[in-house]
Design a protein around this motif. Sequence first.
Motif, PDB file in Angstrom:
ATOM      1  N   GLN A  78       0.985  -1.381  -0.578  1.00  0.00           N
ATOM      2  CA  GLN A  78      -0.116   0.424   0.283  1.00  0.00           C
ATOM      3  C   GLN A  78       0.791   1.651   0.283  1.00  0.00           C
ATOM      4  OE1 GLN A  78      -2.335  -0.706   3.406  1.00  0.00           O
ATOM      5  NE2 GLN A  78      -3.733  -1.937   2.918  1.00  0.00           N
ATOM      6  N   SER A  79       0.348   2.413  -0.358  1.00  0.00           N
ATOM      7  CA  SER A  79       1.078   3.669  -0.673  1.00  0.00           C
ATOM      8  C   SER A  79       0.097   4.443  -0.140  1.00  0.00           C
ATOM      9  CB  SER A  79       1.519   3.797  -1.595  1.00  0.00           C
ATOM     10  OG  SER A  79       0.616   4.047  -3.043  1.00  0.00           O
ATOM     11  N   PHE A  80       0.640   5.971   0.380  1.00  0.00           N
ATOM     12  CA  PHE A  80      -0.179   6.800   1.326  1.00  0.00           C
ATOM     13  C   PHE A  80      -0.031   7.900   1.149  1.00  0.00           C
ATOM     14  CE2 PHE A  80      -2.563   9.445   4.129  1.00  0.00           C
ATOM     15  CZ  PHE A  80      -3.281   9.321   4.031  1.00  0.00           C
ATOM     16  N   LYS A  81      -0.123   9.283   0.129  1.00  0.00           N
ATOM     17  CA  LYS A  81      -0.208  10.210   0.141  1.00  0.00           C
ATOM     18  C   LYS A  81      -1.021  11.583   0.785  1.00  0.00           C
ATOM     19  CE  LYS A  81       3.268  13.578  -1.685  1.00  0.00           C
ATOM     20  NZ  LYS A  81       4.229  13.548  -2.823  1.00  0.00           N
ATOM     21  N   LEU A  82      -0.829  12.072   1.548  1.00  0.00           N
ATOM     22  CA  LEU A  82      -2.313  13.431   1.753  1.00  0.00           C
ATOM     23  C   LEU A  82      -1.433  14.367   1.819  1.00  0.00           C
ATOM     24  CD1 LEU A  82      -4.851  13.855   2.917  1.00  0.00           C
ATOM     25  CD2 LEU A  82      -4.729  13.635   5.008  1.00  0.00           C
ATOM     26  N   THR A  83      -2.238  15.505   0.806  1.00  0.00           N
ATOM     27  CA  THR A  83      -1.506  16.754   0.559  1.00  0.00           C
ATOM     28  C   THR A  83      -2.852  17.734   0.965  1.00  0.00           C
ATOM     29  OG1 THR A  83      -0.099  16.602  -0.712  1.00  0.00           O
ATOM     30  CG2 THR A  83      -0.611  18.546  -0.993  1.00  0.00           C
ATOM     31  N   PHE A  84      -2.690  18.723   2.137  1.00  0.00           N
ATOM     32  CA  PHE A  84      -3.466  19.469   1.908  1.00  0.00           C
ATOM     33  C   PHE A  84      -3.147  21.153   2.570  1.00  0.00           C
ATOM     34  CE2 PHE A  84      -2.152  17.362   5.978  1.00  0.00           C
ATOM     35  CZ  PHE A  84      -1.937  18.439   7.077  1.00  0.00           C
ATOM     36  N   SER A  93       5.161  20.523   7.121  1.00  0.00           N
ATOM     37  CA  SER A  93       3.840  21.501   6.776  1.00  0.00           C
ATOM     38  C   SER A  93       4.950  22.672   6.885  1.00  0.00           C
ATOM     39  CB  SER A  93       3.176  21.461   8.751  1.00  0.00           C
ATOM     40  OG  SER A  93       3.915  21.860   9.614  1.00  0.00           O
ATOM     41  N   THR A  94       4.155  23.421   5.971  1.00  0.00           N
ATOM     42  CA  THR A  94       4.400  25.135   6.272  1.00  0.00           C
ATOM     43  C   THR A  94       4.002  25.832   6.145  1.00  0.00           C
ATOM     44  OG1 THR A  94       6.320  23.752   4.306  1.00  0.00           O
ATOM     45  CG2 THR A  94       6.811  26.589   4.169  1.00  0.00           C
ATOM     46  N   ASP A  95       3.885  26.687   6.611  1.00  0.00           N
ATOM     47  CA  ASP A  95       2.279  27.722   7.053  1.00  0.00           C
ATOM     48  C   ASP A  95       0.669  26.963   7.094  1.00  0.00           C
ATOM     49  OD1 ASP A  95       1.445  30.375   7.593  1.00  0.00           O
ATOM     50  OD2 ASP A  95       0.906  30.512   5.664  1.00  0.00           O
ATOM     51  N   THR A 107       1.680  18.013   4.234  1.00  0.00           N
ATOM     52  CA  THR A 107       1.953  16.759   3.491  1.00  0.00           C
ATOM     53  C   THR A 107       2.325  15.260   4.699  1.00  0.00           C
ATOM     54  OG1 THR A 107       3.098  17.645   1.196  1.00  0.00           O
ATOM     55  CG2 THR A 107       3.436  15.728   1.622  1.00  0.00           C
ATOM     56  N   ILE A 108       0.931  14.442   4.514  1.00  0.00           N
ATOM     57  CA  ILE A 108       1.551  13.779   5.311  1.00  0.00           C
ATOM     58  C   ILE A 108       1.815  12.483   3.962  1.00  0.00           C
ATOM     59  CG2 ILE A 108       0.550  12.001   6.586  1.00  0.00           C
ATOM     60  CD1 ILE A 108      -0.870  13.990   8.042  1.00  0.00           C
ATOM     61  N   GLU A 109       2.706  11.629   4.610  1.00  0.00           N
ATOM     62  CA  GLU A 109       3.754  10.403   3.574  1.00  0.00           C
ATOM     63  C   GLU A 109       3.848   8.813   4.005  1.00  0.00           C
ATOM     64  OE1 GLU A 109       5.689   9.567  -0.546  1.00  0.00           O
ATOM     65  OE2 GLU A 109       5.900  11.395   0.632  1.00  0.00           O
ATOM     66  N   LEU A 110       3.004   8.083   3.447  1.00  0.00           N
ATOM     67  CA  LEU A 110       3.105   6.957   4.537  1.00  0.00           C
ATOM     68  C   LEU A 110       5.140   6.404   3.906  1.00  0.00           C
ATOM     69  CD1 LEU A 110       2.509   3.820   5.760  1.00  0.00           C
ATOM     70  CD2 LEU A 110       2.244   3.098   3.155  1.00  0.00           C
ATOM     71  N   LEU A 111       5.380   6.069   5.309  1.00  0.00           N
ATOM     72  CA  LEU A 111       7.107   5.852   4.964  1.00  0.00           C
ATOM     73  C   LEU A 111       7.413   4.707   4.747  1.00  0.00           C
ATOM     74  CD1 LEU A 111       8.391   6.404   8.441  1.00  0.00           C
ATOM     75  CD2 LEU A 111       8.838   8.029   6.639  1.00  0.00           C
TER      76      LEU A 111
END
Length: 326
Positions: free
Chosen positions: A17-23, A45-47, A51-55
């Motif tokens: 599985q892969s997972f990447k969340l950008t918001f 995070s920047t301001d 981004t959250i990503e599975l290692l």
Amino acid sequence: QTSLESQLIDSDVDLPQSFKLTFEMPYEILRMYSPTHSSYFKMKSTDTKGTIELLENFHSLGSNDLEFRITLANAYQPRMWIEENDDGSHRAAMVCFYPKFEFSPQLDNEFLFLVDRSASMQGSGNLEANRVMQMLLRYLPAQSYFNVISFGSTSDELFFLSKQTSTETIQQANEWLQRTEQSNLGTTDLHSILYRIYLRAHHDRAPRHIILLSDGQIHHFSQVLDLVQQNSHHTRLFGCGVSSECNRHSLYALSCAGRGSTEVFATKASMQFNDPQKVKRMFEKAVQPAISNVDIDWVGDSESIQQAPRSILSVFHGERKVIYGM
């Protein structure tokens, strides 16, 4: 946004599985973390963007629920979003705010715990109800009165009248719960037991709260909902969702009509770390004074604006409130 077709996969097949969340958030991001998978992700995070990503060394998230928490600066600032259709002839607004008001917690409260022992709660449902009920007894506010009532098509009460919280009464309640754990009291006739409770309303004493532990499978739901709303001015109702097949909609609707709130409790052991906080949050709301006659003043032609929810029956300090208008 692209919609993909669902694919049926054999549960025995172990696929990577892969997972990447950008918001992007409305305010500066102060903190991001996962209470369920703390070591699985790389977070940046920047301001206001994150981004959250599975290692790479993790190929699966496992079978447990996944939860992320994001802390924002100015999270309690009132906000409103407005959208309109292509020709600008119609608009819709969403208002989000966190009410803040000073109050002294109410003392000498009366809590009536209604434990669903109907046929749909048999087995794991009864065990889960007992687990949550024991937590409620553990965090019961001091100086309060309480009683525990099991119900189905019939009912069984711990005490004839509510008793004050003490080491002795809490012990009696826990022993009684163990004895009645696997009771099957028939169908979920919530209307009858609520009607009897409302007839015994104490208008000259402390605030009274009903805390309902149920899977939400309730007979004659519309009549029960009307009864709860008609009596919400003297007795508030809070819901505790238990069982893996809990009908959250019915419990949320009942607690809204009863000027209370609902917490749904996890059935998986790996997700139960949050449950004590849910119990504490419920009692914190219960000891707040009831606030009624809350209205949103829409600027302009307010008569033509449709609001949802139409009536605001409950407002709690620090709890997010979302109102729609169009």
